[in-house]
Write a protein that holds these residues in place. Structure first.
Motif, PDB file in Angstrom:
ATOM      1  N   MET A   1       0.871  -1.230  -0.023  1.00 45.53           N
ATOM      2  CA  MET A   1       0.103   0.036   0.148  1.00 45.53           C
ATOM      3  C   MET A   1       0.789   1.098   0.416  1.00 45.53           C
ATOM      4  SD  MET A   1      -3.177   1.291   0.146  1.00 45.53           S
ATOM      5  CE  MET A   1      -4.264  -0.066   0.890  1.00 45.53           C
ATOM      6  N   LEU A   2       1.666   1.212   0.844  1.00 42.00           N
ATOM      7  CA  LEU A   2       2.823   2.523   1.116  1.00 42.00           C
ATOM      8  C   LEU A   2       3.983   1.764   1.083  1.00 42.00           C
ATOM      9  CD1 LEU A   2       2.993   5.618   1.325  1.00 42.00           C
ATOM     10  CD2 LEU A   2       3.009   5.292   3.937  1.00 42.00           C
ATOM     11  N   GLU A   3       5.046   2.609   0.114  1.00 40.99           N
ATOM     12  CA  GLU A   3       6.483   2.132   0.478  1.00 40.99           C
ATOM     13  C   GLU A   3       7.553   3.347   0.542  1.00 40.99           C
ATOM     14  OE1 GLU A   3       9.720  -0.964  -1.452  1.00 40.99           O
ATOM     15  OE2 GLU A   3       7.702  -0.576  -2.494  1.00 40.99           O
ATOM     16  N   LEU A   4       8.370   3.463   1.435  1.00 40.59           N
ATOM     17  CA  LEU A   4       9.257   4.633   1.620  1.00 40.59           C
ATOM     18  C   LEU A   4      10.663   3.785   1.282  1.00 40.59           C
ATOM     19  CD1 LEU A   4       8.248   6.093   5.167  1.00 40.59           C
ATOM     20  CD2 LEU A   4       7.235   6.648   2.811  1.00 40.59           C
ATOM     21  N   SER A   5      11.351   4.592   0.662  1.00 41.10           N
ATOM     22  CA  SER A   5      12.854   3.863   0.208  1.00 41.10           C
ATOM     23  C   SER A   5      13.890   5.051   0.237  1.00 41.10           C
ATOM     24  CB  SER A   5      12.688   3.125  -1.111  1.00 41.10           C
ATOM     25  OG  SER A   5      13.940   2.532  -1.509  1.00 41.10           O
ATOM     26  N   GLY A   6      15.066   4.754   1.008  1.00 35.13           N
ATOM     27  CA  GLY A   6      16.178   5.578   1.051  1.00 35.13           C
ATOM     28  C   GLY A   6      15.697   7.036   1.235  1.00 35.13           C
ATOM     29  N   LEU A   7      14.926   7.274   2.500  1.00 35.22           N
ATOM     30  CA  LEU A   7      14.607   8.467   2.845  1.00 35.22           C
ATOM     31  C   LEU A   7      15.776   9.178   3.742  1.00 35.22           C
ATOM     32  CD1 LEU A   7      10.937   8.586   4.097  1.00 35.22           C
ATOM     33  CD2 LEU A   7      11.952   9.413   1.944  1.00 35.22           C
ATOM     34  N   HIS A   8      16.103  10.399   3.615  1.00 35.47           N
ATOM     35  CA  HIS A   8      17.034  10.950   4.222  1.00 35.47           C
ATOM     36  C   HIS A   8      16.630  12.524   4.919  1.00 35.47           C
ATOM     37  CE1 HIS A   8      20.631   8.708   3.534  1.00 35.47           C
ATOM     38  NE2 HIS A   8      19.932   8.465   2.288  1.00 35.47           N
ATOM     39  N   LYS A   9      16.642  12.752   5.966  1.00 34.62           N
ATOM     40  CA  LYS A   9      16.082  14.154   6.551  1.00 34.62           C
ATOM     41  C   LYS A   9      17.224  14.578   7.388  1.00 34.62           C
ATOM     42  CE  LYS A   9      13.707  17.542   6.782  1.00 34.62           C
ATOM     43  NZ  LYS A   9      13.366  18.705   5.911  1.00 34.62           N
ATOM     44  N   SER A  10      17.831  15.823   7.365  1.00 32.56           N
ATOM     45  CA  SER A  10      18.634  16.509   8.267  1.00 32.56           C
ATOM     46  C   SER A  10      18.203  17.863   8.674  1.00 32.56           C
ATOM     47  CB  SER A  10      20.046  16.551   7.462  1.00 32.56           C
ATOM     48  OG  SER A  10      20.574  15.203   7.222  1.00 32.56           O
ATOM     49  N   PHE A  11      18.757  18.395   9.769  1.00 33.34           N
ATOM     50  CA  PHE A  11      18.318  19.561  10.277  1.00 33.34           C
ATOM     51  C   PHE A  11      19.912  19.937  10.469  1.00 33.34           C
ATOM     52  CE2 PHE A  11      14.680  17.020  11.377  1.00 33.34           C
ATOM     53  CZ  PHE A  11      13.762  17.923  10.750  1.00 33.34           C
ATOM     54  N   PRO A  12      19.867  21.292  10.900  1.00 34.00           N
ATOM     55  CA  PRO A  12      21.111  21.856  11.240  1.00 34.00           C
ATOM     56  C   PRO A  12      21.928  21.217  12.077  1.00 34.00           C
ATOM     57  CG  PRO A  12      19.687  23.693  10.880  1.00 34.00           C
ATOM     58  CD  PRO A  12      18.839  22.548  10.864  1.00 34.00           C
ATOM     59  N   GLY A  13      23.021  20.389  11.841  1.00 33.79           N
ATOM     60  CA  GLY A  13      23.699  19.911  12.788  1.00 33.79           C
ATOM     61  C   GLY A  13      23.093  18.463  13.327  1.00 33.79           C
ATOM     62  N   VAL A  14      22.272  17.993  12.741  1.00 34.85           N
ATOM     63  CA  VAL A  14      21.588  16.788  13.194  1.00 34.85           C
ATOM     64  C   VAL A  14      20.986  15.930  11.915  1.00 34.85           C
ATOM     65  CG1 VAL A  14      19.589  15.536  14.353  1.00 34.85           C
ATOM     66  CG2 VAL A  14      20.965  17.670  15.405  1.00 34.85           C
ATOM     67  N   ARG A  15      21.367  14.849  11.804  1.00 34.49           N
ATOM     68  CA  ARG A  15      20.808  13.952  10.676  1.00 34.49           C
ATOM     69  C   ARG A  15      19.832  13.156  11.431  1.00 34.49           C
ATOM     70  NH1 ARG A  15      24.010  10.726   6.149  1.00 34.49           N
ATOM     71  NH2 ARG A  15      23.753  12.831   5.079  1.00 34.49           N
ATOM     72  N   ALA A  16      18.495  13.353  11.245  1.00 36.34           N
ATOM     73  CA  ALA A  16      17.519  12.918  11.921  1.00 36.34           C
ATOM     74  C   ALA A  16      17.166  11.385  11.231  1.00 36.34           C
ATOM     75  CB  ALA A  16      16.276  13.701  11.815  1.00 36.34           C
ATOM     76  N   LEU A  17      17.230  11.481   9.974  1.00 36.53           N
ATOM     77  CA  LEU A  17      16.659  10.127   9.139  1.00 36.53           C
ATOM     78  C   LEU A  17      17.933   9.924   8.136  1.00 36.53           C
ATOM     79  CD1 LEU A  17      13.059  10.528   8.258  1.00 36.53           C
ATOM     80  CD2 LEU A  17      13.895   9.150  10.171  1.00 36.53           C
ATOM     81  N   SER A  18      18.375   8.584   7.800  1.00 35.74           N
ATOM     82  CA  SER A  18      19.399   8.237   7.092  1.00 35.74           C
ATOM     83  C   SER A  18      19.149   6.964   6.497  1.00 35.74           C
ATOM     84  CB  SER A  18      20.647   8.013   7.857  1.00 35.74           C
ATOM     85  OG  SER A  18      21.733   7.765   6.941  1.00 35.74           O
ATOM     86  N   ASP A  19      18.665   6.778   5.119  1.00 30.29           N
ATOM     87  CA  ASP A  19      18.359   5.728   4.361  1.00 30.29           C
ATOM     88  C   ASP A  19      17.394   4.944   4.996  1.00 30.29           C
ATOM     89  OD1 ASP A  19      18.804   4.207   2.300  1.00 30.29           O
ATOM     90  OD2 ASP A  19      20.293   2.761   3.132  1.00 30.29           O
ATOM     91  N   VAL A  20      16.259   5.359   5.294  1.00 28.25           N
ATOM     92  CA  VAL A  20      15.112   4.836   5.984  1.00 28.25           C
ATOM     93  C   VAL A  20      14.247   4.158   4.928  1.00 28.25           C
ATOM     94  CG1 VAL A  20      13.169   5.246   7.307  1.00 28.25           C
ATOM     95  CG2 VAL A  20      15.062   6.308   8.059  1.00 28.25           C
ATOM     96  N   SER A  21      13.754   3.004   5.450  1.00 27.78           N
ATOM     97  CA  SER A  21      12.758   2.181   4.510  1.00 27.78           C
ATOM     98  C   SER A  21      11.654   1.717   5.346  1.00 27.78           C
ATOM     99  CB  SER A  21      13.421   1.293   3.731  1.00 27.78           C
ATOM    100  OG  SER A  21      13.928   0.044   4.590  1.00 27.78           O
ATOM    101  N   LEU A  22      10.546   1.620   4.734  1.00 27.92           N
ATOM    102  CA  LEU A  22       9.552   1.181   5.347  1.00 27.92           C
ATOM    103  C   LEU A  22       8.296   0.746   4.263  1.00 27.92           C
ATOM    104  CD1 LEU A  22       7.667   0.975   8.233  1.00 27.92           C
ATOM    105  CD2 LEU A  22       6.761   3.203   7.605  1.00 27.92           C
ATOM    106  N   ARG A  23       7.814  -0.186   4.778  1.00 25.52           N
ATOM    107  CA  ARG A  23       6.757  -0.934   3.868  1.00 25.52           C
ATOM    108  C   ARG A  23       5.331  -1.351   4.566  1.00 25.52           C
ATOM    109  NH1 ARG A  23       8.668  -6.321   0.951  1.00 25.52           N
ATOM    110  NH2 ARG A  23       8.974  -6.888   2.832  1.00 25.52           N
ATOM    111  N   LEU A  24       4.209  -0.819   4.241  1.00 27.70           N
ATOM    112  CA  LEU A  24       2.960  -0.867   4.990  1.00 27.70           C
ATOM    113  C   LEU A  24       2.062  -1.799   3.839  1.00 27.70           C
ATOM    114  CD1 LEU A  24       2.230   2.708   6.435  1.00 27.70           C
ATOM    115  CD2 LEU A  24       3.280   0.637   7.381  1.00 27.70           C
ATOM    116  N   PHE A  25       1.618  -2.756   4.265  1.00 30.79           N
ATOM    117  CA  PHE A  25       0.645  -3.678   3.561  1.00 30.79           C
ATOM    118  C   PHE A  25      -0.874  -3.332   3.839  1.00 30.79           C
ATOM    119  CE2 PHE A  25       4.908  -5.869   3.455  1.00 30.79           C
ATOM    120  CZ  PHE A  25       5.031  -5.985   2.121  1.00 30.79           C
ATOM    121  N   PRO A  26      -1.786  -3.566   2.944  1.00 31.89           N
ATOM    122  CA  PRO A  26      -3.235  -3.496   3.306  1.00 31.89           C
ATOM    123  C   PRO A  26      -3.624  -4.736   3.847  1.00 31.89           C
ATOM    124  CG  PRO A  26      -3.037  -4.201   1.047  1.00 31.89           C
ATOM    125  CD  PRO A  26      -1.597  -4.038   1.495  1.00 31.89           C
ATOM    126  N   GLY A  27      -4.725  -4.404   5.325  1.00 32.68           N
ATOM    127  CA  GLY A  27      -4.860  -5.533   5.691  1.00 32.68           C
ATOM    128  C   GLY A  27      -3.943  -5.992   6.975  1.00 32.68           C
TER     129      GLY A  27
END
Length: 502
Positions: A1-27
């Motif tokens: 249903m939903l798939e995240l791949s290779g997510l990165h998110k940084s803020f000044p001086g902080v890397r909050a997400l690094s190569d995050v993946s997630l899969r959500l399946f229906p039901g």
């Protein structure tokens, strides 16, 4: 249903997400697990469009998406219910469900349609209440159901529940789980963010573990043991068995502080503990296990529903932390920025705050006396600051923590409660602070100390006894030397339905 791949998110001086993946399946109900700072909250904010990722892809039913805000995420069918019920208690149930999306007729709100829409939304959860009554009339568990009903008023593909059970009692949790299982049967993909092991295994089909802003792994719940899950969350290899610490001699004497049946609905199950002079009692457990909740109840920052605290054998019931301070208790909160340091005030003024609160207008100190007291603690604790007049916000995290410790030592407490005193400080500062803790308890001061830390090695290193908590209740009490890091993890991960707690 939903798939995240290779997510990165940084803020000044902080890397909050690094190569995050997630899969959500229906039901399917998918549990997202991780310690404080693992990146769960940031991931949810990316999912709901509050943050835009720096890199990576998101697909919904195979189509690329990039939510530009929470409203955009809702239009895509991604709905979120947060830990704190963000509804309006002064409005009716129906108004809360339809707020911002009122059905209209001839340019005006169609109130009859509003009530029909609200009843239809709540019927999904077998909730039959007066939708015209103010939301404030109903319990927190009903308000949580109303929040879910609002989220599912329009068709949804994905439902994100961020710590929905943190303030619910057991009966309300089971009612919520019944609703989640029904929604799962309807084909919804549900992301269940929690820190409770029992609840995870009661309802989740799949588990994703995050640690330090990264995806540690995705597992079928039936294939991941509790001990393996805890190890993956805290980062300790399952086969790692550190050397046992030397046993401490038993601490004699009557308890300085004790609690009997201390509890608060939604926070802590009835808890017994005792603490003697010259002893460090460590509280070990995962986030949400009840460690901080116990500390706040002992100090009077939260009011218990039942049970009592005894100081020197005398039963006490605090009406405020001020009364606890007057009785000789001190509490360093885990939230240094919001409940500890006043960043714009000087180091000296921060050190003097608790002493002033304890004595009120009876405490009159000249500036020379204030400086002398502050300089004494700066020297004794090795606080690195240009002067006592330096704003505490300009100090490093470790030195801020030492200044807060000095604040409470200035009151000469009988009992010192330290909640995550080493969080966010460097390794050398941690060692210095733990040395101070041991010296305060085992030296001439003979202070009674409650020590709370997410780092199990720190708890074992500092404590004479360790009380393990799991899912808001005590899971076992041990003398230092009777356990090592592996045995603490096993106590935290034990299934209470399979075997009684130690």
């Amino acid at each position: 249903m939903l798939e995240l791949s290779g997510l990165h998110k940084s803020f000044p001086g902080v890397r909050a997400l690094s190569d995050v993946s997630l899969r959500l399946f229906p039901g399917e109900i998918h549990a997202l697990m991780g310690q404080n700072g693992a990146g769960k909250s940031t991931l949810i904010k990316v999912l709901t469009g509050l943050y835009a990722p720096d890199a990576g892809t998101m697909t919904l039913q195979g189509r690329p998406i990039a939510p530009r805000g929470t409203e955009d995420a809702q239009r895509l069918g991604i709905r979120t219910v947060y830990q704190e019920v963000n509804l309006c208690p002064n409005l009716s149930v129906a108004e809360n469900i339809c707020a911002g999306r009122f059905p209209r007729r001839w340019g005006r709100i169609d109130w009859a349609a509003v009530r029909v829409e609200a009843k239809r939304a709540l019927a999904q959860m077998d909730l039959d209440i007066d939708v015209g009554a103010p939301l404030s009339r109903y319990s927190l568990s009903v308000q949580q159901m109303v929040a879910i009903g609002r989220a599912l008023r329009d068709p949804a593909q994905v439902l994100i529940l961020d710590e929905p059970t943190s303030s619910l009692d057991d009966a309300a949790v089971q009612r919520l789980f019944t609703v989640l299982r029904r929604l799962r049967e309807q084909g919804l993909a549900i992301l269940f963010v929690t820190h409770f092991l029992d609840q995870t295994y009661a309802v989740a089909d799949r588990i994703t573990v995050m640690r330090n802003g990264q995806t540690e792994g995705e597992y079928l719940a039936q294939d991941l043991s509790r001990l393996a899950l805890v190890n993956k969350m805290v980062g300790a290899p399952a086969d790692q068995v550190p050397a046992r610490l030397d046993s401490s001699a038993p601490i004699d004497g009557e308890p300085v502080l004790s609690a009997r049946g201390l509890s608060r609905q939604g926070s802590l199950q009835p808890l017994d503990l005792s603490l003697r002079r010259g002893e460090v009692l460590g509280l070990a457990g995962l986030l949400g296990s009840g460690r901080t909740e116990a500390a706040r109840l002992l100090f009077g920052a939260d009011a218990p529903d039942q049970g009592q605290v005894e100081i020197g054998g005398r039963a006490r019931r605090w009406h405020s932390p001020r009364e606890a301070i007057a009785a000789g208790l001190a509490f360093c909160s885990e939230d240094r920025k919001h409940e500890g340091a006043i960043l714009d005030l000087s180091v000296r003024d921060n050190i003097l705050l608790a002493l002033q609160a304890r004595h009120g207008l009876r405490l009159v100190m000249s500036r020379e006396q204030q400086n002398a007291l502050a300089e004494d603690f700066i020297r004794r604790l090795g606080i690195k600051t240009a002067s006592a007049d330096t704003p505490i916000g300009q100090l490093s995290g470790g030195n801020q923590q030492k200044a807060l410790l000095a604040r409470w030592l200035a009151t000469r407490p009988a009992v010192l409660i330290l909640d995550e005193p080493t969080r966010g400080i460097d390794v050398r500062a941690k060692e210095d602070l733990m040395d101070q803790v041991r010296a305060l308890a085992h030296g001439e001061a003979g202070m009674a100390i409650v020590f709370i830390s997410s780092e199990l090695r720190e708890v074992l290193h500092c404590s004479d006894r360790v009380l393990v908590l799991r899912d808001r209740r005590a899971a076992g009490e041990y003398r230092c030397g009777e356990l090592d890091e592996r045995s603490v993890l096993e106590a935290i991960a034990a299934d209470p339905a399979a075997a009684p707690a130690a």
